[in-house]
Design an enzyme around this catalytic site. Structure first.
Site, mmCIF file in Angstrom:
data_model
loop_
_atom_site.group_PDB
_atom_site.id
_atom_site.type_symbol
_atom_site.label_atom_id
_atom_site.label_comp_id
_atom_site.label_asym_id
_atom_site.label_seq_id
_atom_site.Cartn_x
_atom_site.Cartn_y
_atom_site.Cartn_z
ATOM 1 N N LYS A 42 81.616 21.427 57.677
ATOM 2 C CA LYS A 42 82.490 21.911 56.572
ATOM 3 C C LYS A 42 83.363 23.056 58.217
ATOM 4 C CE LYS A 42 81.686 26.234 54.529
ATOM 5 N NZ LYS A 42 80.487 26.863 54.112
ATOM 6 N N GLU A 91 79.703 40.300 49.871
ATOM 7 C CA GLU A 91 79.286 39.210 51.410
ATOM 8 C C GLU A 91 78.257 40.044 52.783
ATOM 9 O OE1 GLU A 91 78.032 34.902 53.868
ATOM 10 O OE2 GLU A 91 79.764 35.558 52.195
#
Length: 419
Positions: free
Chosen positions: A181, A226
């Protein structure tokens, strides 16, 4: 590596650094108390802190040890401080706000000690002055912040078409092996006719995105969903986000999009990498660590995310900043494996991220603090705003869909700038 400390007073300060916290009555909306000049903020659901003025600034330069260098400089400042803090709650007393570069090769990280702090937490409010001379408590604003007015927009480092090509190149690299990723980011530029007032952005972001952490540090302003880490004593917690879908126009479409996100193998894979990177970083630091088995859905104003809460107990005394340093960069903003993802970002993004996607937050003299990841943000420099957005790329990613997701993420700051 060179660490510099800039003082807003004669160097050295005359006598000890005096830090004085007093309890105050409820000040109302915190952002509405900010005067003109350098400001800092960390706000969520009406709580947090705003700060202004500058007593000290640490610029640790580049390098993997930039967090340690900033921590040592703050500790040296704390050693010479006389702290009067009857509240002793997280954020009272001596506190510093910081923002660190995503890439360790980049300079630009900063840790600032303000001259005045106004905070509210758990029904209590306080006012802290830091410096050789105490400041006066804040009064309601007489110079209300003004919106920036008409904006001229232009592409950043890459056009939309060029960025789609970079995403396609990232997908090809993942499919060839050695990379699972990578997070690809892009920027967008806005220019006003006059300097942009950060206070107007903070006010809009805090009101429109109450479930996010609205922040400002040295010109970097945003509302991140976040939480990288919150440390209170030996207790730590985090919220891992990866996997994104837009909100629907109505309840039925919203539910359908949420169900599609929950069933998406691509988003589940992206989220799993992010969770495992946090587990790998935190497990050696904690006596116990609790990570939810399945992600939940976090709905925000314009997007919804897969989210996994994390709770732990530190095995030894570590500051919030040192824990944030151990976590950065997570797979949520870099990729996995980290070295291969960082190399791909450097080669394919075509821009320097600066402090975008780096840790942003605060730490006090007890080591308590909160650090988020600098997402949904813009760097403000006079009349110019540089906006950022990023997307997690895996083998099944579609460049056109990722571009649409990035455009949706730009909306948080674009809407704050335009009204």
């Amino acid at each position: 590596m060179t660490v510099s400390v800039a003082w807003d007073a004669p160097d050295p300060l005359p006598g000890p650094l005096v830090v004085r916290t007093v309890e105050v009555s409820d000040p109302g909306p915190l952002a509405a108390r900010l005067p003109r000049g350098p400001v800092a903020a960390w706000l969520r659901r009406g709580e947090g802190m705003v700060a202004w003025g500058r007593t000290a600034r640490v610029r640790p330069g580049g390098g993997a040890d930039r967090f340690d260098a900033a921590t040592r400089s703050l500790a040296a400042l704390a050693d010479r401080a006389e702290v009067h803090d009857p509240l002793e709650v997280p954020g009272s007393g001596l506190v510093a706000f910081g923002s660190f570069t995503f890439d360790p090769a980049d300079a630009g990280s900063v840790l600032e000690v303000p001259a005045a702090v106004l905070g509210r937490r758990g029904g209590r409010a306080w006012f802290t002055t830091i410096g050789a001379h105490p400041a006066a408590p804040p009064a309601p604003l007489v110079d209300a912040p003004r919106p920036p007015g008409p904006l001229r927009w232009s592409p950043g480092a890459r056009t939309a078409e060029q960025w789609r090509g970079a995403v396609a190149a990232a997908v090809a690299r993942i499919r060839s092996g050695g990379l699972d990723k990578v997070v690809m980011a892009r920027d967008l530029l806005a220019r006003a006719d006059a300097p942009i007032d950060e206070r107007a952005l903070l006010d809009r972001l805090a009101r429109r995105h109450p479930d996010c952490y609205t922040f400002a540090v040295d010109g970097l302003v945003g509302a991140t969903p976040e939480l990288l880490v919150r440390r209170s004593g030996r207790s730590v917690e985090a919220l891992v986000l990866a996997g994104t879908s837009p909100r629907g126009a109505g309840p039925s479409e919203d539910r359908a999009l949420a169900e599609r996100l929950a069933a998406s193998a691509k988003d589940a894979e992206e989220h799993r990498y992010a969770v495992e990177s946090v587990r790998t970083a935190l497990a050696p630091l904690c006596a116990d660590l609790d990570i939810a088995d399945r992600p939940r859905l976090l709905r925000l104003a314009n997007v919804q995310h897969l989210a996994t809460p994390v709770h732990g107990t530190l095995a030894a005394d570590r500051t919030a900043l040192s824990v944030a340093a151990a976590l950065h960069p997570t797979a949520a903003v870099c990729g996995t494996p980290t070295p291969a993802a960082l190399e791909a970002i450097r080669e394919l993004e075509g821009m320097g991220r600066g402090r975008y996607a780096g840790p942003v937050g605060w730490v006090d003299q007890r080591g308590d603090g909160e650090w988020g990841i600098a997402l949904r943000c813009a760097h403000i420099d006079g009349p110019t705003a540089r906006l950022f957005a990023g997307c997690g790329i895996v083998a099944d990613s579609d460049p056109a869909a990722e571009l649409a997701e990035a455009d949706n993420k730009f909306r948080v700051m674009a809407d704050a700038l335009t009204g």
